[in-house]
Motif scaffolding. Structure first.
Motif, PDB file in Angstrom:
ATOM      1  N   PRO A 172       0.813  -1.223   0.000  1.00  0.00           N
ATOM      2  CA  PRO A 172       0.000   0.000   0.000  1.00  0.00           C
ATOM      3  C   PRO A 172       0.844   1.270   0.000  1.00  0.00           C
ATOM      4  O   PRO A 172       0.462   2.271  -0.622  1.00  0.00           O
ATOM      5  N   VAL A 173       1.992   1.228   0.673  1.00  0.00           N
ATOM      6  CA  VAL A 173       2.885   2.391   0.676  1.00  0.00           C
ATOM      7  C   VAL A 173       3.427   2.648  -0.723  1.00  0.00           C
ATOM      8  O   VAL A 173       3.466   3.786  -1.202  1.00  0.00           O
ATOM      9  N   LEU A 174       3.851   1.590  -1.380  1.00  0.00           N
ATOM     10  CA  LEU A 174       4.367   1.728  -2.738  1.00  0.00           C
ATOM     11  C   LEU A 174       3.300   2.271  -3.686  1.00  0.00           C
ATOM     12  O   LEU A 174       3.592   3.102  -4.550  1.00  0.00           O
ATOM     13  N   ARG A 175       2.074   1.811  -3.495  1.00  0.00           N
ATOM     14  CA  ARG A 175       0.995   2.309  -4.347  1.00  0.00           C
ATOM     15  C   ARG A 175       0.860   3.822  -4.209  1.00  0.00           C
ATOM     16  O   ARG A 175       0.760   4.545  -5.212  1.00  0.00           O
ATOM     17  N   SER A 176       0.885   4.308  -2.983  1.00  0.00           N
ATOM     18  CA  SER A 176       0.756   5.746  -2.751  1.00  0.00           C
ATOM     19  C   SER A 176       1.904   6.518  -3.389  1.00  0.00           C
ATOM     20  O   SER A 176       1.710   7.549  -4.042  1.00  0.00           O
ATOM     21  N   LEU A 177       3.127   5.995  -3.226  1.00  0.00           N
ATOM     22  CA  LEU A 177       4.306   6.687  -3.769  1.00  0.00           C
ATOM     23  C   LEU A 177       4.310   6.654  -5.295  1.00  0.00           C
ATOM     24  O   LEU A 177       4.709   7.637  -5.941  1.00  0.00           O
ATOM     25  N   ILE A 178       3.884   5.554  -5.877  1.00  0.00           N
ATOM     26  CA  ILE A 178       3.833   5.464  -7.337  1.00  0.00           C
ATOM     27  C   ILE A 178       2.828   6.461  -7.899  1.00  0.00           C
ATOM     28  O   ILE A 178       3.106   7.178  -8.877  1.00  0.00           O
ATOM     29  N   ASP A 179       1.643   6.535  -7.286  1.00  0.00           N
ATOM     30  CA  ASP A 179       0.621   7.472  -7.762  1.00  0.00           C
ATOM     31  C   ASP A 179       1.085   8.910  -7.592  1.00  0.00           C
ATOM     32  O   ASP A 179       0.853   9.766  -8.460  1.00  0.00           O
ATOM     33  N   GLU A 180       1.763   9.182  -6.477  1.00  0.00           N
ATOM     34  CA  GLU A 180       2.294  10.526  -6.248  1.00  0.00           C
ATOM     35  C   GLU A 180       3.342  10.874  -7.301  1.00  0.00           C
ATOM     36  O   GLU A 180       3.372  11.998  -7.824  1.00  0.00           O
ATOM     37  N   ARG A 183       3.540   9.624 -10.324  1.00  0.00           N
ATOM     38  CA  ARG A 183       2.878   9.812 -11.616  1.00  0.00           C
ATOM     39  C   ARG A 183       2.349  11.235 -11.753  1.00  0.00           C
ATOM     40  O   ARG A 183       2.473  11.861 -12.809  1.00  0.00           O
ATOM     41  N   ARG A 184       1.756  11.732 -10.686  1.00  0.00           N
ATOM     42  CA  ARG A 184       1.221  13.096 -10.734  1.00  0.00           C
ATOM     43  C   ARG A 184       2.329  14.125 -10.917  1.00  0.00           C
ATOM     44  O   ARG A 184       2.108  15.194 -11.484  1.00  0.00           O
ATOM     45  N   ALA A 185       3.534  13.754 -10.430  1.00  0.00           N
ATOM     46  CA  ALA A 185       4.674  14.665 -10.566  1.00  0.00           C
ATOM     47  C   ALA A 185       5.436  14.446 -11.871  1.00  0.00           C
ATOM     48  O   ALA A 185       6.452  15.110 -12.112  1.00  0.00           O
ATOM     49  N   GLY A 186       4.947  13.521 -12.696  1.00  0.00           N
ATOM     50  CA  GLY A 186       5.570  13.283 -13.986  1.00  0.00           C
ATOM     51  C   GLY A 186       6.789  12.382 -13.944  1.00  0.00           C
ATOM     52  O   GLY A 186       7.573  12.352 -14.899  1.00  0.00           O
ATOM     53  N   ARG A 187       6.969  11.612 -12.859  1.00  0.00           N
ATOM     54  CA  ARG A 187       8.121  10.707 -12.775  1.00  0.00           C
ATOM     55  C   ARG A 187       7.851   9.447 -13.588  1.00  0.00           C
ATOM     56  O   ARG A 187       6.743   8.922 -13.596  1.00  0.00           O
ATOM     57  N   ALA A 188       8.901   8.937 -14.200  1.00  0.00           N
ATOM     58  CA  ALA A 188       8.762   7.783 -15.082  1.00  0.00           C
ATOM     59  C   ALA A 188       8.501   6.510 -14.293  1.00  0.00           C
ATOM     60  O   ALA A 188       8.711   6.441 -13.082  1.00  0.00           O
TER      61      ALA A 188
END
Length: 375
Positions: A66-74, A76-81
């Protein structure tokens, strides 16, 4: 993001090399000091948002998903690959389900088997069938040292890994089960007979077969079904996936020991099948074909762009397909028919009725020449 569902000794070294190449952060979840860093996982991982983070043995800390999910979505919003996290560990059914639920649409799975023929210099090829593909076994100074290493690995699985997956049977009983499967290499599953021999119920046997499959120690090759109206065998065939572990379970130290043992033919068949399936494109469908009238194909593969492939396996380069192979090919009408043998000759040649005889390494190279490169 990728989850490599493997229990390959040597994958930690691979992860460190990836880390060195990309200035990545490497954490071994089984190491207390690394696990301590993840006490506040969100804060720690956020500090390394610009780096590749490699998390090894991630199956021991599923609460990270769940932590990874939050960081991945964050990110994505910041435009990280994509590709910020590389997760390594045993792909158990529970782990795959938990990661799939938490990281749906954010994760790709890749199976990392032991070393394959196509990854090794030619001087190591003669030892792969005998010793298997685990690096420490394959590269040991002698056959005896290699066998010692594999026996220790088997003990580790019996005493540590299997209990961590909920195994409650004594290690001695689990070893008997595993050894019985080795003696029956490539045979049809008879769960009732296994349960009777071990004095346990069939439900328990099914559970442990599933665990061995989750740990990538056992391959269940399912029957190839068609709409031909034929009476087909419905039971799957079981193979100990790594040939070195198979030989260790049977107490076979040298190649001469293997060649003199009744399992030699099925051992070679399992080695060929495992090698080909590991090299096949990920979208391929595979199974075996056997009808009640004796028609049989050792391996059927449906590969995107290449069509249906029928493979007969023979250890001897002078072997011939069985009559049942030709009958099965008349049923399925495959686009390609191969007799895969153990000879070193790279030249493919016809043996009649549209069947091509070819060495295992030569067929692998042919496949590699025809497919695009990928991860």
């Amino acid at each position: 993001m990728a989850l490599l569902g493997a229990r390959q000794v040597g994958k930690t070294t691979l992860a460190r090399q990836i880390g060195d190449a990309r200035s990545a952060v490497y954490l071994d979840i089984e190491r207390p000091s690394d696990r301590q860093k993840l006490t506040d996982a969100e804060s720690y991982l956020s500090l390394h948002s610009e780096k590749l983070v490699i998390l090894d043995e991630v199956q021991h800390m599923p609460e990270l998903f769940p932590v990874l999910r939050s960081l991945i979505d964050e990110g994505r919003r910041a435009g990280r690959a994509a590709g910020r996290f590389l997760l390594l560990g045993s792909a158990s059914g529970d782990l795959l389900r938990q990661s799939g639920e938490s990281l749906a649409g954010r994760i790709a799975y890749w199976e990392l088997p032991p070393l394959q023929l196509t990854e090794l210099p030619a001087e190591h090829h003669p030892n792969v069938w005998l010793r298997g593909g685990f690096p420490n076994s394959l590269l040991a100074h002698s056959d005896a040292q290699s066998l010692d290493w594999r026996n220790n690995l088997i003990s580790m699985y019996l005493e540590r890994e299997l209990p961590s997956y909920g195994a409650r049977l004594p290690a001695q009983t689990l070893r008997r089960l595993w050894t019985m499967l080795a003696h029956g290499q490539g045979g049809l599953v008879d769960v009732s007979q296994l349960a009777k021999s071990l004095v346990i119920d069939t439900k328990t046997v099914h559970r442990y077969l599933d665990i061995l499959g989750d740990l990538m120690l056992l391959r269940k090759l399912t029957p190839w079904h068609s709409n031909l109206g034929k009476r087909l065998v419905k039971s799957p065939k079981l193979y100990v996936r790594d040939s070195g572990l198979l030989h260790a379970l049977l107490g076979l130290t040298t190649l001469d020991d293997v060649l003199a043992h009744p399992v030699v033919g099925n051992s070679w068949e399992g080695f060929v099948i495992e090698t080909l399936l590991n090299a096949a494109p990920r979208q391929s469908q595979a199974g075996f074909y056997r009808s009640s009238n004796g028609a049989e194909i050792d391996l059927v593969i449906d590969t995107p762009g290449q069509g249906l492939m029928a493979i007969e396996v023979k250890r001897s380069p002078n072997g011939k397909p069985r009559r049942g192979f030709y009958s099965a090919c008349e049923d399925l009408m495959p686009q390609h028919k191969y007799l895969v043998h153990g000879g070193a000759d790279a030249e493919a040649y016809p043996v009649g009725h549209g069947v091509t005889a070819i060495g295992l390494r030569a067929l692998l190279q042919q496949w590699l020449d025809q497919r695009p490169t990928h991860l």
